[in-house]
Design a protein around this motif. Structure first.
Motif, PDB file in Angstrom:
ATOM      1  N   GLN A 177       9.829  -0.790   2.619  1.00  0.00           N
ATOM      2  CA  GLN A 177       9.845   0.637   2.302  1.00  0.00           C
ATOM      3  C   GLN A 177      10.715   0.916   1.084  1.00  0.00           C
ATOM      4  OE1 GLN A 177       7.963   2.822   3.612  1.00  0.00           O
ATOM      5  NE2 GLN A 177       8.807   4.740   2.849  1.00  0.00           N
ATOM      6  N   GLN A 220       8.876  -0.177  -2.003  1.00  0.00           N
ATOM      7  CA  GLN A 220       7.830   0.785  -2.381  1.00  0.00           C
ATOM      8  C   GLN A 220       8.439   1.994  -3.078  1.00  0.00           C
ATOM      9  OE1 GLN A 220       5.186   1.942   0.838  1.00  0.00           O
ATOM     10  NE2 GLN A 220       3.566   0.821  -0.203  1.00  0.00           N
ATOM     11  N   GLU A 257       0.181   4.633  -3.402  1.00  0.00           N
ATOM     12  CA  GLU A 257       1.032   4.513  -2.217  1.00  0.00           C
ATOM     13  C   GLU A 257       2.503   4.470  -2.606  1.00  0.00           C
ATOM     14  OE1 GLU A 257      -0.122   1.178   0.085  1.00  0.00           O
ATOM     15  OE2 GLU A 257      -2.113   1.956   0.582  1.00  0.00           O
ATOM     16  N   ALA A 294       5.262   7.209  -1.609  1.00  0.00           N
ATOM     17  CA  ALA A 294       6.471   6.826  -0.877  1.00  0.00           C
ATOM     18  C   ALA A 294       7.711   7.384  -1.565  1.00  0.00           C
ATOM     19  CB  ALA A 294       6.560   5.313  -0.773  1.00  0.00           C
TER      20      ALA A 294
END
Length: 270
Positions: free
Chosen positions: A27, A30, A103, A107
């Motif tokens: 995470q 990202q 994406e 994020a």
């Protein structure tokens, strides 16, 4: 029992924290990659931290804090962002970023503040319903669409003109996910239909209705863009009644009485 507890605790300590740390690292990666993309392609209008930029003539780029990942997926996934040039409304075009980059951008923007997340297919699909349940949902979706959406998007989702040089785009070729995200985030002049206003299952029903009317064949005649009674009435008055008036005038001009009148007038002149 003691050996079992020791074994279970050892296995949990060995694997569970590592998996959690790995998910957290992914995470963070990202978000970091999304920020790099944001600084290159979005910060000029929206600010380096998504705070928005105001120019002398008003707002140049709105704040993205709290818009959520769904707004990014919709705007960038449909090619509306980044805009090719400033204007009244961002136009739909080919997307400039890959799915992975979208994406990452989503994020990063989601990390700026809480907002709607990207929906899953289970949220905007009715595949889990039986045939009769799906038919009932489509009818309900049609009623909701006519009550909340048809004023701008037309009764069959063909779109229409809006004030100040804007337009309600056609929904005929828009993906189910992007329609759901548009209802969640309210892009441009569109109202936000949160889950409190229209429940998720009702959003899915609206999408199912749009898919149903798109699959319906046209039974003869001219569609006229599906714009409803305005275009049909204009066609009837201008081409229909106008054609009849012109045909009646042509009959009157080429009748036996008109020919006789012309002959009499020639004899008198002679």
């Amino acid at each position: 029992m003691l050996l079992g507890l020791l074994f279970t605790g050892t296995m949990y300590a060995a694997f569970a924290p590592a998996n959690a740390e790995k998910g957290s690292d992914n995470q963070d990666e990202q978000i970091a990659a999304g920020r790099e993309l944001f600084l290159v392609g979005c910060a000029f209008c929206h600010g380096q931290n998504g705070e928005g930029i105001n120019s002398q003539n008003g707002q140049y780029g709105p704040s993205l804090i709290g818009v959520g990942a769904a707004a990014v997926d919709f705007q960038v996934g449909t090619g509306r962002m980044p805009m090719s040039q400033p204007g009244q409304q961002a136009a739909v075009k080919d997307k400039l970023y890959s799915d992975e980059e979208i994406e990452q951008l989503a994020a990063y923007v989601a990390s700026l503040g809480p907002g709607p997340s990207i929906p899953t297919s289970d949220e905007y699909s009715l595949d889990h319903l039986t045939g009769e349940q799906k038919s009932e949902a489509i009818v309900r979706g049609g009623q909701l669409f006519l009550a909340n959406c048809s004023a701008c998007h037309n009764f069959e989702g063909s779109g229409g003109a809006m004030p100040w040089g804007k337009e309600a785009p056609s929904l005929r070729e828009t993906s189910d996910k992007h329609i759901y995200e548009a209802m969640l985030t309210g892009p441009s002049q569109m109202d936000v239909f949160s889950n409190g206003n229209i429940a998720p299952e009702d959003k899915a029903a609206i999408i199912a209705y749009l898919n149903a009317i798109e699959d319906n064949p046209g039974y003869g005649g001219f569609g006229l863009g599906g714009l409803g009674p305005v275009s049909e009435g204009m066609f009837a008055w201008i081409l229909g009644i106008g054609g009849l008036v012109g045909f009646a005038y042509w009959i009157a001009a080429h009748s036996a009485r008109s020919e006789k009148t012309e002959s009499s007038s020639e004899e008198t002149n002679a």
